[in-house]
Design a protein around this motif. Structure first.
Motif, PDB file in Angstrom:
ATOM      1  N   SER A  51      25.335  35.039  43.052  1.00 45.00           N
ATOM      2  CA  SER A  51      24.470  35.806  43.965  1.00 45.00           C
ATOM      3  C   SER A  51      23.423  34.886  44.601  1.00 45.00           C
ATOM      4  O   SER A  51      23.100  35.037  45.780  1.00 45.00           O
ATOM      5  CB  SER A  51      23.763  36.941  43.214  1.00 45.00           C
ATOM      6  OG  SER A  51      24.710  37.867  42.751  1.00 45.00           O
ATOM      7  N   ASP A 157      28.783  40.723  47.876  1.00 45.93           N
ATOM      8  CA  ASP A 157      28.357  40.397  46.523  1.00 45.93           C
ATOM      9  C   ASP A 157      28.846  41.467  45.555  1.00 45.93           C
ATOM     10  O   ASP A 157      28.189  42.486  45.359  1.00 45.93           O
ATOM     11  CB  ASP A 157      26.829  40.255  46.456  1.00 45.93           C
ATOM     12  CG  ASP A 157      26.386  39.597  45.152  1.00 45.93           C
ATOM     13  OD1 ASP A 157      27.251  39.398  44.262  1.00 45.93           O
ATOM     14  OD2 ASP A 157      25.188  39.289  45.011  1.00 45.93           O
ATOM     15  N   GLU A 158      29.996  41.239  44.973  1.00 45.78           N
ATOM     16  CA  GLU A 158      30.646  42.175  44.055  1.00 45.78           C
ATOM     17  C   GLU A 158      30.588  43.613  44.565  1.00 45.78           C
ATOM     18  O   GLU A 158      30.168  44.523  43.843  1.00 45.78           O
ATOM     19  CB  GLU A 158      30.002  42.074  42.665  1.00 45.78           C
ATOM     20  CG  GLU A 158      29.959  40.635  42.168  1.00 45.78           C
ATOM     21  CD  GLU A 158      29.933  40.496  40.663  1.00 45.78           C
ATOM     22  OE1 GLU A 158      30.541  41.326  39.980  1.00 45.78           O
ATOM     23  OE2 GLU A 158      29.329  39.538  40.176  1.00 45.78           O
TER      24      GLU A 158
HETATM   25 MG   LIG Z   1      25.440  38.321  40.897  1.00 47.35          MG
END
Ligand SMILES: [Mg+2]
Ligand SMILES: Nc1ncnc2c1ncn2[C@@H]1O[C@H](COP(=O)(O)OP(=O)(O)O)[C@@H](O)[C@H]1O
Length: 250
Positions: A51, A157-158
């Motif tokens: 991240s 991000d995921e």
């Molecule tokens: Mg992360």
């Protein structure tokens, strides 16, 4: 703008980018070149700095050393060509789907809104409120909001982390289709190795305990997760993750 051009363009360049927090190195120097219409999957353990890397590319956080370049311009702050999508869709609950999409978008026409709603299959849901939608539908609203800006670089991000397996696969397919149709350049952070192999043209493994590795994935699309070739690559990456640990010094 070079969309539709024939020549591959470098969209993003990371030059010896590192990140430290409170004196502790999170990311070892990263050199990475990303071409237009690449689909990069960034994998690494929890806390590896994935991240953090995405936030630096988005211009939300500065590298501790090194530099990031987007279309030959140094990234120092956020820019309109880059959009980021998170696990949490971040919608306003008191606004409908259509209103959520229109926030801060004075120049959006009703045609553009209709087209985008259709792209994410939410035409029938445009007057609903976010809390009446499923998790996958909420993420599609977040995605539609991004598409309205016509980004060049899509940072993910995921984004599918909170979704059930079935919804996750249909979201992956949607992202792959949009990426292809709109010639996007995508960077997807995921801890799901299958997801990375299903979508990426190149997988990048990052982390303070990992040597930076780039693994091109040349399987034809759409990818068959049950094929021996697919399973072999997943296995290869799992063992690469295990064997690429940086040996502690001294
Ligand atoms: Mg992360
Ligand atoms: N703003 C911050 N201040 C201090 N430490 C941070 C900050 N952001 C992230 N970290 C630390 O950096 C490491 C990497 O975090 P992160 O990039 O979120 O990892 P990942 O996304 O790979 O799970 C973690 O140890 C985290 O605690």
């Amino acid at each position: 703008m070079n969309k539709g051009g024939f020549k591959m363009q470098t969209v993003l360049e990371l030059k010896a980018v590192t990140k430290k927090f409170n004196g502790q190195t999170i990311l070892n120097p990263i050199d990475l070149t990303i071409q237009q219409n690449d689909f990069i999957a960034v994998i690494g353990k929890s806390g590896a700095g994935k991240s953090t890397l995405l936030r630096m590319i988005a211009g939300l956080s500065a590298p501790s050393s090194g530099s990031i370049w987007q279309n030959q311009q140094r990234v120092t702050t956020t820019n309109a060509m880059t959009r980021i999508m998170f696990q949490n869709p971040r919608l306003l609950p008191w606004k409908t789907v259509a209103q959520n999409l229109s926030i801060g978008q004075a120049k959006i026409t009703s045609e553009q809104l209709a087209t985008t709603l259709a792209q994410v299959d939410l035409t029938a849901n445009q007057h609903q409120y976010p809390l009446t939608l499923s998790g996958g539908q909420q993420q599609r609203v977040a995605l539609a909001r991004i598409l309205l800006h016509h980004p060049e670089l899509l940072l993910l991000d995921e984004p599918f982390g909170a979704l059930d397996a079935f919804t996750r696969q249909s979201m992956q397919q949607l992202i792959e289709n949009l990426w292809k149709a709109q010639q996007l350049t995508a960077l997807l952070v995921t801890h799901d190795i299958e997801e990375a192999v299903a979508l990426a043209s190149k997988i990048v493994i990052v982390g303070q305990q990992q040597l930076l590795q780039e693994i091109p994935i040349n399987l034809p699309r759409p990818r068959d997760r049950h094929s021996p070739a697919f399973k072999a690559i997943v296995q290869q990456i799992i063992s690469q993750l295990e064997t690429s640990q940086v040996q502690p010094a001294g």
